[in-house]
Design a protein around this motif. Structure first.
Motif, PDB file in Angstrom:
ATOM      1  N   SER A 105       2.391  16.157  -9.217  1.00  0.00           N
ATOM      2  CA  SER A 105       2.538  16.299  -7.774  1.00  0.00           C
ATOM      3  C   SER A 105       1.815  15.158  -7.070  1.00  0.00           C
ATOM      4  O   SER A 105       0.875  14.571  -7.605  1.00  0.00           O
ATOM      5  N   LEU A 129       1.650   1.813 -15.771  1.00  0.00           N
ATOM      6  CA  LEU A 129       2.431   0.739 -15.145  1.00  0.00           C
ATOM      7  C   LEU A 129       3.942   0.927 -15.308  1.00  0.00           C
ATOM      8  O   LEU A 129       4.709   0.004 -15.064  1.00  0.00           O
ATOM      9  N   HIS A 185       2.703   7.187  -8.208  1.00  0.00           N
ATOM     10  CA  HIS A 185       2.279   6.623  -6.927  1.00  0.00           C
ATOM     11  C   HIS A 185       3.492   6.084  -6.188  1.00  0.00           C
ATOM     12  O   HIS A 185       4.299   5.362  -6.765  1.00  0.00           O
ATOM     13  N   ARG A 187       5.876   4.367  -9.031  1.00  0.00           N
ATOM     14  CA  ARG A 187       5.305   3.714 -10.189  1.00  0.00           C
ATOM     15  C   ARG A 187       4.210   4.597 -10.752  1.00  0.00           C
ATOM     16  O   ARG A 187       3.656   5.425 -10.045  1.00  0.00           O
ATOM     17  N   GLY A 191       0.808  -1.222   0.000  1.00  0.00           N
ATOM     18  CA  GLY A 191       0.000   0.000   0.000  1.00  0.00           C
ATOM     19  C   GLY A 191       0.836   1.265   0.000  1.00  0.00           C
ATOM     20  O   GLY A 191       2.068   1.237  -0.129  1.00  0.00           O
ATOM     21  N   GLU A 192       0.125   2.381   0.136  1.00  0.00           N
ATOM     22  CA  GLU A 192       0.732   3.709   0.020  1.00  0.00           C
ATOM     23  C   GLU A 192       1.921   3.916   0.975  1.00  0.00           C
ATOM     24  O   GLU A 192       1.863   3.514   2.141  1.00  0.00           O
ATOM     25  N   THR A 214       0.466   4.484 -12.021  1.00  0.00           N
ATOM     26  CA  THR A 214      -0.671   3.561 -12.029  1.00  0.00           C
ATOM     27  C   THR A 214      -1.491   3.679 -13.314  1.00  0.00           C
ATOM     28  O   THR A 214      -2.375   2.874 -13.561  1.00  0.00           O
ATOM     29  N   ALA A 215      -1.205   4.710 -14.121  1.00  0.00           N
ATOM     30  CA  ALA A 215      -1.956   4.860 -15.367  1.00  0.00           C
ATOM     31  C   ALA A 215      -1.272   4.149 -16.530  1.00  0.00           C
ATOM     32  O   ALA A 215      -1.914   3.837 -17.531  1.00  0.00           O
ATOM     33  N   GLU A 268      -4.271   8.474  -1.269  1.00  0.00           N
ATOM     34  CA  GLU A 268      -4.145   9.269  -2.493  1.00  0.00           C
ATOM     35  C   GLU A 268      -4.782   8.515  -3.655  1.00  0.00           C
ATOM     36  O   GLU A 268      -5.486   9.088  -4.476  1.00  0.00           O
ATOM     37  N   ASN A 269      -4.504   7.210  -3.756  1.00  0.00           N
ATOM     38  CA  ASN A 269      -5.043   6.363  -4.821  1.00  0.00           C
ATOM     39  C   ASN A 269      -4.907   7.064  -6.175  1.00  0.00           C
ATOM     40  O   ASN A 269      -5.837   7.103  -6.973  1.00  0.00           O
ATOM     41  N   ALA A 270      -3.716   7.627  -6.413  1.00  0.00           N
ATOM     42  CA  ALA A 270      -3.501   8.491  -7.571  1.00  0.00           C
ATOM     43  C   ALA A 270      -3.588   7.729  -8.887  1.00  0.00           C
ATOM     44  O   ALA A 270      -3.166   6.582  -8.982  1.00  0.00           O
ATOM     45  N   LYS A 271      -4.159   8.395  -9.895  1.00  0.00           N
ATOM     46  CA  LYS A 271      -4.042   7.886 -11.262  1.00  0.00           C
ATOM     47  C   LYS A 271      -2.829   8.594 -11.841  1.00  0.00           C
ATOM     48  O   LYS A 271      -2.904   9.740 -12.245  1.00  0.00           O
TER      49      LYS A 271
END
Ligand SMILES: Cc1cc2nc3c(=O)[nH]c(=O)nc-3n(C[C@H](O)[C@H](O)[C@H](O)COP(=O)(O)OP(=O)(O)OC[C@H]3O[C@@H](n4cnc5c(N)ncnc54)[C@H](O)[C@@H]3O)c2cc1C
Ligand SMILES: [Zn+2]
Lengths: 109, 415
Positions: free
Chosen positions: A104, A75, A52, A70, A22-23, A72-73, A46-49
């Motif tokens: 950011s 990989l 991360h 990484r 996790g984060e 997440t949009a 945050e679960n950022a797209k």
């Protein structure tokens, strides 16, 4: 298949020998903190797209925890680094800035 | 709207199918709506439908960045059941299941609801105890379920292997009224009904910002311009975190990939849904004859609608163990969807820190079954500015208050 280089033992590990944690860079709050702080620490993510920062454990390797940056949009992996830190290393931040201008994430940019 | 019926099919057959209408109007955005719903998945469309049907609010737009039903609603394995453990879950999932029973008639659209029955296998002593407990809880909640022994499991599903190499089948939780439905039809049926009430469904319209004034929502910015609204409903599943950020708050949600696959079509061999939570796989047979297969989520945050191959391998391994005939099947297609997972595996239907902005999310791996009930509850909340009895327990504040609705057992495997 996701591959991350473990900064602890140097092995280029593939996903099935790793475990996601996790984060990363959460600030811990315990007894005496406000409800808001404790809630955010435990649950708000945050679960950022996009970029991360996250924790991983090299569970079927050296067994140690480390951090990874990484996207997440897409990989894309920007890099991995030691978990003994409160912020990502400067050179990694520079790499991300170059690849994702204007990016950011929480207090980092 | 022209009604669909056996007569209409006959009539159109006689005139080369030239008389069918578009199922929903093509719409471009107006300046302002009473309510804007972001996300034309099942939950967003059902919310809009019940806003119109139950509350008379019809000046509504549903904005979709891709195509209608192209998110998880069109990617899931369509299992419908309501055998959850906690009372608030049983209430909303059972409401939903019962709405599925009459959905085709309500919407005048065949959603192919097939209450063929769902078995959740118990393969450890823990699971036996857990499911017995769930069966008792369900009895108190008025949800009809039953704990059954291995012989009954075999009778309901002859292709199952009771003495698997790792985990023998010790029994199962059986919900005879559970089943499957056609996922696309659910989205299309709601869309057609919404359009018929005068609502605008706007596809290829991505929300890129949320505008507010003095802590109150004003409207959204989209790829097709600014749209004003009095109330905003965010119903975007995997993208909830992205929309929450636009509205200025964070959620207790992580977005991860969940994959599924289907085999080549074969003759009918299985007329129930079987879930094997311990080995992590589940299977049913579609009307086309394909075996529809799913398993657990991938292990990291991901927005790409793709997953890792080793998860597919784990799922197939689990199924070969449970149904040896699977080893002879060729798999046809495999895909992923981005699911929004909360810590207690229960959804969020809630007001938000931004006045006039509501959110429905967190259905994670199991929200197809919940579409009508969730739409019903979310519409009620938006119409009255307060969650009603079905939604009340699912507010965001439950995380602050430690009032979790723990369904990690009921949702042990993705479903
Ligand atoms: C592989 C898989 C198997 C599953 N199996 C089952 C099952 O067997 N049973 C079950 O009950 N559930 C299952 N689920 C879960 C179920 O699919 C979901 O919980 C449910 O479909 C969620 O519906 P939704 O309407 O909330 O989301 P979606 O259908 O994902 O709709 C959200 C929509 O919002 C749109 N959107 C996102 N961002 C924006 C934006 N900025 N602007 C405009 N639009 C936007 C998206 O394009 C999308 O169409 C499964 C899911 C997956 C992925
Ligand atoms: Zn290592």
């Amino acid at each position: 298949m996701l591959t991350l280089t473990c900064p602890c033992c140097g092995v280029k590990a593939e996903e099935s020998e790793l475990h996601g944690g996790g984060e990363a860079h959460l600030t811990r709050f315990g007894p005496g903190s406000s409800e808001e702080e404790f809630h955010d620490y435990l649950f708000a993510r945050e679960n950022a797209k996009g970029v991360h920062f996250e924790r991983w454990r090299h569970v079927h390797g050296c067994g140690k925890w480390f951090h990874a940056a990484r996207c997440t949009a897409t990989l894309q992996v920007f890099g991995t680094y030691s978990a003994q830190t409160t912020e990502p290393p400067a050179d990694l931040l520079a790499t991300i800035r170059e690849k994702r201008p204007g990016w950011s994430w929480r207090d980092f940019s | 709207m022209k009604r669909y019926s056996a007569f209409a099919i006959a009539r159109e057959a006689l005139r080369q199918h030239t008389g069918w209408d578009r199922a929903w109007r093509k719409a471009s955005p107006k300046k302002k709506y009473d309510v804007v719903i972001v996300g034309a998945g099942g939950h967003g469309l059902a919310t809009a439908y019940y806003l119109g049907k139950n509350h008379g609010i019809r000046n509504v737009a549903i904005l979709e960045k891709g195509w209608l039903g192209g998110g998880n609603t069109g990617r899931n394995t369509t299992i419908i059941r309501s055998n959850y453990l906690q009372d608030p879950s049983a209430a909303i999932y059972e409401k939903s299941r019962s709405l599925y029973e009459t959905m085709s008639q309500d919407l005048n659209y065949n959603v192919m609801f097939s209450p063929r029955g769902v078995i959740m296998l118990a393969q450890t002593e823990h699971e036996v105890r857990g499911y017995r407990r769930t069966a008792h809880a369900n009895a108190l909640q008025g949800v009809e379920t039953q704990f059954i022994g291995p012989e009954k499991v075999k009778e309901l599903c002859p292709i199952i292997n009771l003495d698997g190499p790792r985990y023998p089948v010790l029994g199962g939780l059986w919900q005879a009224r559970g089943g499957t439905a056609r996922h696309d039809a659910v989205a299309w049926g709601y869309a057609r009904a919404c359009s018929d009430m005068g609502m605008d469904i706007i596809q290829k319209c991505e929300v890129t910002g949320i505008r507010s004034e003095g802590g109150k929502v004003r409207g959204v910015s989209t790829s097709q311009g600014d749209i004003d609204c009095d109330k905003l409903g965010i119903v975007v599943a995997g993208h909830s975190g992205v929309l929450a950020k636009m509205a200025g708050f964070r959620l207790p949600i992580e977005s991860v990939s969940l994959q599924a696959l289907v085999s080549e079509p074969i003759k009918p061999c299985m007329d129930v849904v079987v879930m094997a939570n311990t080995v992590h796989g589940y299977m049913s047979q579609s009307d086309k004859g394909e075996m529809v297969i799913g398993g657990g989520t991938d292990g990291y945050n991901n927005y790409t609608q793709r997953g890792s191959f080793h998860h597919i391998e784990e799922t197939v391994r689990a199924l070969v163990e449970t149904f040896p005939m699977v080893s002879r099947l060729k798999m046809l297609r495999q895909w992923g969807g981005i699911v929004d997972v909360t810590g207690d595996r229960s959804p969020i239907i809630s007001k938000t820190p931004l006045d006039g902005c509501f959110i429905n999310c967190g259905w994670g791996t199991g929200g197809f079954k919940a579409i009508p009930g969730s739409g019903w509850a979310t519409a009620e909340m938006i119409a009255r500015n307060e969650p009603g009895p079905l939604a009340a327990a699912f507010g965001l504040e439950r995380f602050r208050e430690g009032r979790f609705i723990d369904e990690s057992v009921a949702a042990g495997v993705a479903h």
